[in-house]
Design an enzyme around this catalytic site. Structure first.
Site, PDB file in Angstrom:
ATOM      1  N   CYS A  12       0.801  -1.225   0.000  1.00 48.71           N
ATOM      2  CA  CYS A  12       0.000   0.000   0.000  1.00 48.71           C
ATOM      3  C   CYS A  12       0.832   1.274   0.000  1.00 48.71           C
ATOM      4  O   CYS A  12       2.018   1.248   0.298  1.00 48.71           O
ATOM      5  CB  CYS A  12      -0.862   0.093   1.258  1.00 48.71           C
ATOM      6  SG  CYS A  12      -1.937  -1.287   1.489  1.00 48.71           S
ATOM      7  N   GLY A  38       0.738   0.088  -5.183  1.00 41.46           N
ATOM      8  CA  GLY A  38      -0.509  -0.679  -5.189  1.00 41.46           C
ATOM      9  C   GLY A  38      -1.376  -0.285  -6.359  1.00 41.46           C
ATOM     10  O   GLY A  38      -1.615   0.910  -6.565  1.00 41.46           O
ATOM     11  N   ASN A 112      -0.809   1.404   5.863  1.00 38.30           N
ATOM     12  CA  ASN A 112       0.209   0.727   5.074  1.00 38.30           C
ATOM     13  C   ASN A 112       0.962  -0.186   6.035  1.00 38.30           C
ATOM     14  O   ASN A 112       1.505   0.279   7.027  1.00 38.30           O
ATOM     15  CB  ASN A 112       1.160   1.762   4.459  1.00 38.30           C
ATOM     16  CG  ASN A 112       2.348   1.134   3.746  1.00 38.30           C
ATOM     17  OD1 ASN A 112       3.415   1.713   3.688  1.00 38.30           O
ATOM     18  ND2 ASN A 112       2.185  -0.046   3.203  1.00 38.30           N
ATOM     19  N   GLY A 113       0.988  -1.473   5.739  1.00 40.77           N
ATOM     20  CA  GLY A 113       1.700  -2.412   6.609  1.00 40.77           C
ATOM     21  C   GLY A 113       0.870  -3.647   6.882  1.00 40.77           C
ATOM     22  O   GLY A 113      -0.100  -3.918   6.177  1.00 40.77           O
ATOM     23  N   TYR A 252      13.938  -2.261  -3.724  1.00 45.55           N
ATOM     24  CA  TYR A 252      12.989  -2.495  -4.802  1.00 45.55           C
ATOM     25  C   TYR A 252      11.758  -1.590  -4.799  1.00 45.55           C
ATOM     26  O   TYR A 252      11.342  -1.111  -5.843  1.00 45.55           O
ATOM     27  CB  TYR A 252      12.542  -3.958  -4.726  1.00 45.55           C
ATOM     28  CG  TYR A 252      11.504  -4.363  -5.739  1.00 45.55           C
ATOM     29  CD1 TYR A 252      11.828  -4.488  -7.086  1.00 45.55           C
ATOM     30  CD2 TYR A 252      10.189  -4.600  -5.359  1.00 45.55           C
ATOM     31  CE1 TYR A 252      10.863  -4.852  -8.018  1.00 45.55           C
ATOM     32  CE2 TYR A 252       9.223  -4.966  -6.299  1.00 45.55           C
ATOM     33  CZ  TYR A 252       9.570  -5.090  -7.615  1.00 45.55           C
ATOM     34  OH  TYR A 252       8.629  -5.438  -8.540  1.00 45.55           O
ATOM     35  N   ASP A 355      20.035  -7.622 -11.407  1.00 41.62           N
ATOM     36  CA  ASP A 355      18.622  -7.537 -11.003  1.00 41.62           C
ATOM     37  C   ASP A 355      18.592  -7.198  -9.517  1.00 41.62           C
ATOM     38  O   ASP A 355      19.549  -7.467  -8.799  1.00 41.62           O
ATOM     39  CB  ASP A 355      17.909  -8.873 -11.285  1.00 41.62           C
ATOM     40  CG  ASP A 355      16.399  -8.683 -11.423  1.00 41.62           C
ATOM     41  OD1 ASP A 355      15.909  -7.560 -11.174  1.00 41.62           O
ATOM     42  OD2 ASP A 355      15.702  -9.650 -11.780  1.00 41.62           O
ATOM     43  N   ASP A 356      17.454  -6.618  -9.064  1.00 38.30           N
ATOM     44  CA  ASP A 356      17.413  -6.192  -7.664  1.00 38.30           C
ATOM     45  C   ASP A 356      17.191  -7.348  -6.704  1.00 38.30           C
ATOM     46  O   ASP A 356      17.650  -7.321  -5.574  1.00 38.30           O
ATOM     47  CB  ASP A 356      16.336  -5.116  -7.467  1.00 38.30           C
ATOM     48  CG  ASP A 356      15.024  -5.537  -8.059  1.00 38.30           C
ATOM     49  OD1 ASP A 356      14.358  -6.400  -7.485  1.00 38.30           O
ATOM     50  OD2 ASP A 356      14.672  -5.011  -9.134  1.00 38.30           O
ATOM     51  N   CYS A 447      15.260  -3.625   8.773  1.00 39.04           N
ATOM     52  CA  CYS A 447      14.722  -4.989   8.792  1.00 39.04           C
ATOM     53  C   CYS A 447      15.300  -5.740   7.592  1.00 39.04           C
ATOM     54  O   CYS A 447      15.321  -5.231   6.472  1.00 39.04           O
ATOM     55  CB  CYS A 447      13.201  -4.953   8.703  1.00 39.04           C
ATOM     56  SG  CYS A 447      12.502  -6.613   8.599  1.00 39.04           S
ATOM     57  N   CYS A 450      13.461 -10.989   5.699  1.00 34.97           N
ATOM     58  CA  CYS A 450      13.201 -11.903   4.573  1.00 34.97           C
ATOM     59  C   CYS A 450      14.517 -12.537   4.088  1.00 34.97           C
ATOM     60  O   CYS A 450      14.503 -13.588   3.464  1.00 34.97           O
ATOM     61  CB  CYS A 450      12.446 -11.217   3.443  1.00 34.97           C
ATOM     62  SG  CYS A 450      13.084  -9.626   2.995  1.00 34.97           S
TER      63      CYS A 450
HETATM   64  S1  SF4 Z   1      10.826  -8.941   6.023  1.00 31.02           S
HETATM   65 FE1  SF4 Z   1      11.831  -8.075   4.194  1.00 31.02          FE
HETATM   66  S2  SF4 Z   1      10.163  -7.153   2.975  1.00 31.02           S
HETATM   67 FE2  SF4 Z   1       9.385  -7.524   5.066  1.00 31.02          FE
HETATM   68  S3  SF4 Z   1       9.687  -5.597   6.173  1.00 31.02           S
HETATM   69 FE3  SF4 Z   1      11.501  -6.869   6.570  1.00 31.02          FE
HETATM   70  S4  SF4 Z   1      12.946  -6.296   4.936  1.00 31.02           S
HETATM   71 FE4  SF4 Z   1      10.946  -5.557   4.333  1.00 31.02          FE
END
Ligand code: SF4
Length: 470
Positions: A12, A38, A112-113, A252, A355-356, A447, A450
């Site tokens: 979003c 989005g 958003n989130g 990205y 590529d990203d 963060c 992932c």
């Molecule tokens: S897990 Fe990855 S995509 Fe999700 S908030 Fe953390 S860095 Fe971003």
């Protein structure tokens, strides 16, 4: 953006204006600048001081709003939202802003989130007799606010915010006030700007440029702004914690012309490409980037390696969502809608394809094949982020673990599957250094869950990846 074929989607974007006679029009243009966040639906709620008015619908901004509709949304303040719908979540009722009316007045919410304890709170609310009308997490917040209605509204909102966990950038609006809140870790970007005497809030600063607003500052993690005709107030609803902004915003999602938490996205991506060239050099003739989001990293890779950057891949910009897509049979015959390899550039060459990110690997395989069919002698794939091995619970659809190529295959297996002559990823240290640089990178760390699996918040037993929602 190749997000829809890559399996990587932002959820979003939000935009708000306080104190401008053309607030709905400004919000329309602001949301247009955030359209990449989005494309499934959009909405605007406006207040003229007496009543909240809503217009929303499925589709792109220009499909949802007509000129007449925008004229009807007259008022000096507006909040707006663009959304990407997760599986099973695409109903009209889930398009935001959500608007709740009661005898005491209205409340509009745009979010958003993603909340990690939404299901637990939903169960609790339903157990106490609340009837939820949508499958959206955002409605949970509205019910929590309603439940605290004995308190002054500001307090009811901060009380509700203290109960929710996860990632959220919120815009809430009543007839006479706007509330702007960022989660205690500031996982999603949210900035404040001004336009003459009006206040403007946006997920990304690129929307300020479109409406002629000036960037003021970030909304701090755990901060809520209260904006009204009396001015602007800042309330802290959570003690300061180290910010863990989503690193994928830099990799990205955000537009290259946006500054996220004060850092320009294009410049950050260039540094990612430069670091990648240092970490994973290769002997090649040309560097090319996958348009659009990988171009900046490819330029950085080329500059650092001394290998010339060339436009080896071209994106067809005019493939709309409603364009008739070729059948599987025609696709196999070579009808390609989104990307083309430039034979004159890549033929007979050793190509570095930057590529990203890689999610499922299908897009990378297709692009490597395309470059080879156009005559590339070798294709070396360099990814300007670490391998994505874990799902995101904070509002990004990264596909589930079963579909993530890096969660299920070794580097060598991935290299074989995508058909590359070599494959390398940026390290997590390299990504952190590229975003935060030098001294700052020792103190900070966004963060990266992932990539690493280290989630900055608690993940509740029943936390569902948004993609898995029924
Ligand atoms: S897990 Fe990855 S995509 Fe999700 S908030 Fe953390 S860095 Fe971003």
């Amino acid at each position: 953006m190749l997000g829809e074929i890559k399996g990587l989607n932002e959820e979003c974007g939000i935009f708000g204006v306080w104190g401008h006679p053309d607030s709905a029009q400004l919000t329309y243009y602001g949301l247009h600048a955030l359209q990449h966040r989005g494309q499934e639906g959009a909405g605007i709620v406006t207040t003229d001081g007496g009543q909240l008015k809503l217009a929303k619908g499925h589709g792109l901004i220009n499909e949802v709003f007509s000129e007449n509709q925008l004229e009807d949304l007259h008022g000096h303040a507006s909040i707006g939202h663009v959304r990407y719908a997760t599986a099973g979540d695409g109903g009209y009722e889930n398009i935001q802003p959500l608007l709740f009316r009661s005898q005491t007045g209205g409340l509009a919410l745009a979010h958003n989130g993603n909340l990690v304890n939404a299901q637990a709170l939903k169960n609790q609310l339903e157990g106490q007799g609340s009837i939820l009308q949508t499958t959206s997490d955002t409605e949970v917040v509205a019910h929590l606010i309603k439940r605290a209605r004995h308190l002054p509204l500001e307090q009811a909102i901060t009380e509700a915010l203290s109960m929710i966990k996860g990632a959220y950038a919120f815009l809430l609006m009543t007839e006479d006030r706007m509330f702007v809140a960022n989660d205690p870790r500031g996982l999603r970007p949210l900035s404040l700007g001004h336009l003459g005497g009006s206040w403007v809030v946006s997920s990304e600063t690129c929307a300020f440029d479109i409406v002629g607003a000036t960037y003021e500052r970030e909304i701090d993690p755990g901060e809520m702004l209260v904006i009204s005709d009396d001015g602007i107030d800042s309330i802290r609803f959570s003690a300061p914690i180290q910010r863990t902004l989503c690193s994928m915003e830099y990799v990205y999602f955000s537009r290259p012309d946006s500054n996220v938490d004060g850092k320009n996205v294009h410049a950050s991506r260039k540094r990612m490409g430069k670091t990648l060239a240092e970490e994973a050099p290769v002997d090649a003739d040309v560097v090319t980037g996958v348009p659009d989001s990988s171009i900046s990293a490819a330029i950085g890779y080329a500059e650092a390696s001394g290998i010339p950057y060339e436009l080896g891949l071209i994106k067809n910009r005019y493939v709309g969502r409603t364009f008739i897509q070729p059948s599987q049979e025609l696709r196999e015959q070579g009808v390609k809608m989104k990307l083309s390899a430039v034979r004159g550039i890549v033929e007979g060459k050793k190509v570095v394809m930057v590529d990203d990110s890689i999610v499922r690997g299908t897009t990378s395989r297709r692009i490597v094949k395309m470059l080879k069919e156009a005559g590339a002698k070798e294709v070396h794939v360099r990814i300007a982020s670490p391998p994505i091995k874990n799902p995101c619970y904070y509002g990004i659809d990264t596909s589930n673990s079963g579909e993530l190529i890096a969660a299920n295959h070794s580097l060598q297996e991935m290299e074989e599957q995508i058909g590359a002559d070599s494959l390398a990823f940026l390290t997590t240290e390299g990504l952190n250094e590229s975003i935060y640089q030098g001294e700052e990178s020792l103190k900070h760390g966004g963060c990266m869950a992932c990539f690493t699996g280290n989630y900055p918040t608690e993940i509740y037993p029943n936390t569902m990846h948004p993609y898995e929602k029924a």
